[in-house]
Motif scaffolding. Structure first.
Motif, PDB file in Angstrom:
ATOM      1  N   TYR A   1      -6.417  64.269 -25.334  1.00 31.67           N
ATOM      2  CA  TYR A   1      -7.624  64.998 -24.960  1.00 31.67           C
ATOM      3  C   TYR A   1      -7.954  64.784 -23.487  1.00 31.67           C
TER       4      TYR A   1
ATOM      5  N   ASP B   1      -7.938  54.004 -29.262  1.00 31.48           N
ATOM      6  CA  ASP B   1      -8.276  55.078 -28.336  1.00 31.48           C
ATOM      7  C   ASP B   1      -8.233  54.538 -26.908  1.00 31.48           C
TER       8      ASP B   1
ATOM      9  N   SER C   1      -2.003  60.329 -37.378  1.00 30.24           N
ATOM     10  CA  SER C   1      -2.251  61.476 -36.507  1.00 30.24           C
ATOM     11  C   SER C   1      -2.611  60.972 -35.111  1.00 30.24           C
ATOM     12  N   SER C   2      -2.392  61.827 -34.116  1.00 33.98           N
ATOM     13  CA  SER C   2      -2.719  61.495 -32.731  1.00 33.98           C
ATOM     14  C   SER C   2      -3.373  62.698 -32.062  1.00 33.98           C
ATOM     15  N   SER C   3      -4.219  62.413 -31.082  1.00 34.21           N
ATOM     16  CA  SER C   3      -4.844  63.472 -30.284  1.00 34.21           C
ATOM     17  C   SER C   3      -4.739  63.128 -28.808  1.00 34.21           C
TER      18      SER C   3
ATOM     19  N   GLN D   1     -10.841  77.356 -31.131  1.00 33.68           N
ATOM     20  CA  GLN D   1      -9.920  76.518 -31.900  1.00 33.68           C
ATOM     21  C   GLN D   1      -8.696  77.345 -32.283  1.00 33.68           C
TER      22      GLN D   1
ATOM     23  N   ALA E   1      -8.590  69.301 -26.558  1.00 35.74           N
ATOM     24  CA  ALA E   1      -7.811  68.305 -27.286  1.00 35.74           C
ATOM     25  C   ALA E   1      -6.713  68.983 -28.088  1.00 35.74           C
TER      26      ALA E   1
ATOM     27  N   ASP F   1      -1.924  70.962 -37.338  1.00 43.99           N
ATOM     28  CA  ASP F   1      -2.152  70.710 -35.911  1.00 43.99           C
ATOM     29  C   ASP F   1      -3.123  71.747 -35.348  1.00 43.99           C
TER      30      ASP F   1
ATOM     31  N   ASN G   1      -4.420  68.020 -31.362  1.00 41.77           N
ATOM     32  CA  ASN G   1      -4.281  67.062 -32.457  1.00 41.77           C
ATOM     33  C   ASN G   1      -2.980  67.333 -33.219  1.00 41.77           C
ATOM     34  N   HIS G   2      -2.184  66.270 -33.413  1.00 41.55           N
ATOM     35  CA  HIS G   2      -0.903  66.378 -34.123  1.00 41.55           C
ATOM     36  C   HIS G   2      -0.881  65.418 -35.299  1.00 41.55           C
ATOM     37  N   ASN G   3      -0.490  65.936 -36.464  1.00 42.21           N
ATOM     38  CA  ASN G   3      -0.337  65.116 -37.665  1.00 42.21           C
ATOM     39  C   ASN G   3       1.122  64.702 -37.815  1.00 42.21           C
TER      40      ASN G   3
END
Length: 230
Positions: free
Chosen positions: A122, A183, A118-120, A31, A108, A41, A110-112
């Motif tokens: 992946y 999704d 928020s969106s991911s 991570q 993935a 993020d 991930n953006h806030n």
């Protein structure tokens, strides 16, 4: 470790069964935080290899065997179908267990966008191989697919397959503990069978008894979800 304990060769205990064998899996995860795209993020990456412990890769959300249907350009064929079966090992009458090997990776970003949205983005890729032993037990003389190969026109009998996915999920959390999400996922099944099959009618999915081309398949799905946590 994962103990593989098989059923009997026949329908009763006196028919015997293959000896237990052990499967195993190794996996790693990474991570990455504090990236310049925004506060909170993250980038997450995971990889896994299994030998006789397939569920550590495909996990319980994937069915043990599945078929994906699509169109075809083969004259006389009703549709096309892609076949895939997930197993820890394969055995035949009087044989031991031939273990199945897999590997896979998923990741993935991930953006806030703000405190509420928020969106991911992946993706995932997994490969399953029965090996020479498992393939021979399924496709060779007396194998589980022998009759299918001879009667229906399978020109290449290879149960190995790969699955690739790419998706985008967007979440809205208007208040703490309540999240709405959309999704969208694209899935590609890269299966190795070539030829035609003529299965019986599949009443549960309304597919008729007909000739089907064996072919790779693609599908897009969308999941809308509301989740409340207390």
């Amino acid at each position: 470790g994962h103990n593989i304990h098989a059923a009997y060769y026949g329908g009763t205990e006196p028919t015997g069964h293959p000896s237990d064998t052990w499967g195993w899996a190794v996996q790693g995860a990474l991570q990455i935080k504090n990236i310049p795209t925004g506060p909170g993020d993250t980038i997450n990456i995971q990889a896994v290899y299994t030998d006789g412990a397939t569920r550590y890769n495909f996990q319980n959300l994937a069915p043990q065997g599945f078929a994906m249907y699509g169109g075809t350009g083969v004259p006389g064929a009703y549709q096309s179908v892609g076949l895939a079966a997930v197993a820890d090992g394969i055995f035949g009458l009087g044989t031991g267990i031939s273990k199945v090997q897999t590997w896979g990776m998923r990741g993935a970003f991930n953006h806030n966008w703000d405190p509420y949205w928020s969106s991911s983005l992946y993706g995932a890729y997994a490969q399953l191989k029965y090996g020479n032993g498992g393939t021979a037990l399924l496709c060779g003389p007396g194998g589980a697919l022998t009759g299918l190969v001879g009667a229906a026109g399978i020109t290449t009998c290879n149960p190995d397959f790969n699955v690739a996915q790419l998706g985008l999920i967007t979440r809205w959390t208007p208040v703490k503990g309540l999240t709405f999400s959309a999704d969208v996922t694209y899935t590609h099944l890269d299966q190795k069978f070539v030829g035609l099959i003529a299965p019986a009618a599949q009443a549960g999915i309304a597919k008729p008894a007909a000739v089907y081309e064996l072919k790779d398949q693609n599908t897009v799905s969308m999941l809308l979800r509301a989740q409340r946590n207390w």
